[in-house]
Design an enzyme around this catalytic site. Structure first.
Site, short mmCIF file in Angstrom:
data_model
loop_
_atom_site.label_atom_id
_atom_site.label_comp_id
_atom_site.label_asym_id
_atom_site.label_seq_id
_atom_site.Cartn_x
_atom_site.Cartn_y
_atom_site.Cartn_z
N GLY A 1 0.84 -1.20 0.00
CA GLY A 1 0.00 0.00 0.00
C GLY A 1 0.87 1.25 0.00
N THR B 1 5.27 2.46 5.88
CA THR B 1 3.88 2.11 6.19
C THR B 1 3.27 3.20 7.06
OG1 THR B 1 2.46 0.75 7.61
CG2 THR B 1 4.78 0.50 7.96
N ASP C 1 1.06 2.57 9.06
CA ASP C 1 0.72 1.89 10.32
C ASP C 1 1.86 1.92 11.34
OD1 ASP C 1 -1.65 1.31 9.13
OD2 ASP C 1 -1.37 -0.86 9.03
N GLU D 1 -9.11 0.23 12.75
CA GLU D 1 -9.91 -0.73 11.98
C GLU D 1 -9.71 -2.17 12.47
OE1 GLU D 1 -8.49 -0.73 7.90
OE2 GLU D 1 -6.44 -1.06 8.57
#
Ligand code: F6P
Length: 367
Positions: free
Chosen positions: A11, A137, A139, A234
C-alpha cells in the site's frame, strides 16, 4: 558505472516519492545510475516495466503523494495469483525475476515497502539478489525503526479529523466515532487519539468490552460533558470476538478490514442511549502531500539506502534510531512485528489523561 534499481511495493504511503528522489539524487552524486521498476516486483516481468530514472524524472516530486513508480499489494513473486482458463492458480515467478535482475546487470535493488514487501526482498536476498530495504507504512508497524515515513502524515490527517468531529459532536451532544487505519497495530488511533483529545481509543492490541466503552461515555455525561470522541483502529476487536471485515476476500483478493466503527457506534446508540455518528477516514490517510517530518525521514532513508547499496552492504534495512539513520539486518526488522507497547509511556500518558481503552470496568480511573 554502477547501476541500481528501485521499486515501491504494498500500500502506498506519503513520502514514497521523496525516497525515490533521494535515491536518484544520491546516486547521481556518486556517478551511479538508477532504473525505476513499475508496480512493485511486477515491473520485472512486464513489458516497459523498467525505465531509466534520472534527476529530470524526479524533479518536483518531493511534495507529491503516491509513487511515480506505481505499486502493487498483490504482487508476491513467490506466490503470484493468476487467472488461467477461468481458474485462479498460484505461480512462483521468482526465478524469472532473478533472471531479469541478472540480465539487467544490476549492482543492487532498493526495495521500499512494508512488512510484506520486505519479506519478499529478504527471500530474494537469500537467493542471491543484492537488496537494500526501506521501511514504509502509515501503520508504523515495522520493528527496528522508531518511525516509518507516512505515519506522521496519516497521524496529522486523523488528528485534524478528530478536531473537526469535536466541534460538531459538542454542538449536537453526540458521540462521534472515527475509524482509522491500523490492521494489527494501533499507533494511528493511539497517537491521533491523544493529539486530538479522544475520550476512548480502541486498538488491536487491547480487546475491548462494549460495556466499558458505554460506561466511560455515561461517566462523561454525569460529569457534564454531553459529547464524546472515540478513535477506533480498523483492527480493534471486541473481547472474545474476531476482527470486523467489510470484505471477506476470495482466491484473488485478501480479506479487507472495515466496519468496527459502525459496530461500536450502533452499540453505543442501542445500549448506551447516546446518539452517535460514525466517520471512516479510510484512504484519506494515505493520500496527498507528506508532512515536513515524513519528507525529512523519507529523504534521509532514501539517501542512506543508496549509500548502503554503493557500499555493497546488502540484506539490510535503513532505520531511524535516536535521530540517527542506521542499517539493521532485514531479519531484525521482520522477525518480531512492532506493536503498541501497552505498558509504554504513550499508553501511560493516555491513561493519565483519563482516556479509556475499553478494557476497564467503570471506575474512578476511567472517567
Ligand atoms: O498496511 C497499511 C494499511 O493502511 C492498513 O492499515 C490497511 O488495512 C491497508 O493498508 C489497506 O490497504 P488497501 O486498501 O490498499 O488494500
Amino acid at each position: 558505472m554502477k547501476r541500481f534499481a528501485i521499486l515501491t511495493g504494498g500500500g502506498d504511503a506519503p513520502g514514497l516519492n521523496a525516497v525515490i528522489r533521494a535515491v536518484v539524487k544520491t546516486a547521481d552524486q556518486y556517478g551511479a545510475s538508477v532504473l525505476g521498476v513499475r508496480d512493485g516486483f511486477d515491473g520485472f516481468v512486464s513489458p516497459n516495466g523498467i525505465f531509466p530514472l534520472t534527476t529530470l524524472e524526479v524533479r518536483g516530486i518531493l511534495p507529491r503523494g503516491g509513487t511515480i513508480l506505481g505499486t502493487a499489494n498483490r504482487g508476491n513473486p513467490f506466490a503470484r495469483k493468476v487467472v488461467k482458463d477461468g481458474q485462479v492458480v498460484i505461480e512462483d515467478i521468482s526465478g524469472q525475476i532473478i533472471d531479469r535482475i541478472r540480465s539487467l546487470q544490476l549492482d543492487g535493488l532498493i526495495v521500499v515497502g512494508g512488512d510484506g514487501t520486505l519479506r519478499i526482498a529478504r527471500e530474494l536476498h537469500e537467493l542471491g539478489v543484492p537488496v537494500v530495504g526501506v521501511p514504509k507504512t502509515i501503520d508504523n508497524d515495522i520493528s527496528g525503526t522508531e518511525f516509518t515515513f507516512g505515519f506522521d502524515t496519516a497521524l496529522s490527517i486523523a488528528t485534524e479529523a478528530l478536531d473537526r468531529l469535536h466541534t460538531t459532536a459538542e454542538a449536537h451532544h453526540r458521540a462521534m466515532v472515527l475509524e482509522v487505519m491500523g490492521r494489527d497495530a494501533g499507533f494511528i488511533a493511539l497517537h491521533a487519539g491523544i493529539s486530538g483529545g479522544a475520550d476512548v481509543i480502541l486498538i488491536p492490541e487491547i480487546p475491548f468490552s462494549f460495556e466499558a466503552v458505554c460506561a466511560k461515555l455515561q461517566t462523561r455525561i454525569q460529569q457534564g460533558s454531553h459529547f464524546s470522541i472515540l478513535a477506533v483502529a480498523e483492527g480493534a476487536q471486541p473481547r472474545g470476538e474476531e476482527q470486523v471485515y467489510s470484505i471477506m476476500g476470495d482466491s484473488v483478493y485478501a480479506p479487507r478490514l472495515g466496519g468496527i466503527g459502525q459496530v461500536v457506534g450502533k452499540y453505543i446508540e442501542e445500549h448506551g442511549g447516546i446518539e452517535t455518528r460514525v466517520t471512516v477516514l479510510g484512504h484519506l490517510q494515505r493520500g496527498g502531500s507528506p508532512t515536513a517530518f515524513d519528507r525529512w525521514l523519507a529523504s534521509r532513508f532514501g539517501a542512506a539506502a543508496m549509500r548502503l547499496a554503493l557500499a555493497a552492504d546488502f540484506g539490510k534495512m535503513v532505520a531511524l534510531d535516536c535521530e540517527n539513520i542506521i542499517a539493521i539486518p532485514l531479519n531484525q526488522a521482520l522477525d518480531i512485528p512492532k506493536r503498541v507497547d501497552i505498558h509504554g509511556d504513550t499508553m501511560t500518558t493516555a491513561r493519565s489523561l483519563g482516556i479509556s481503552f475499553g478494557d476497564e470496568n467503570q471506575s474512578k480511573t476511567n472517567t
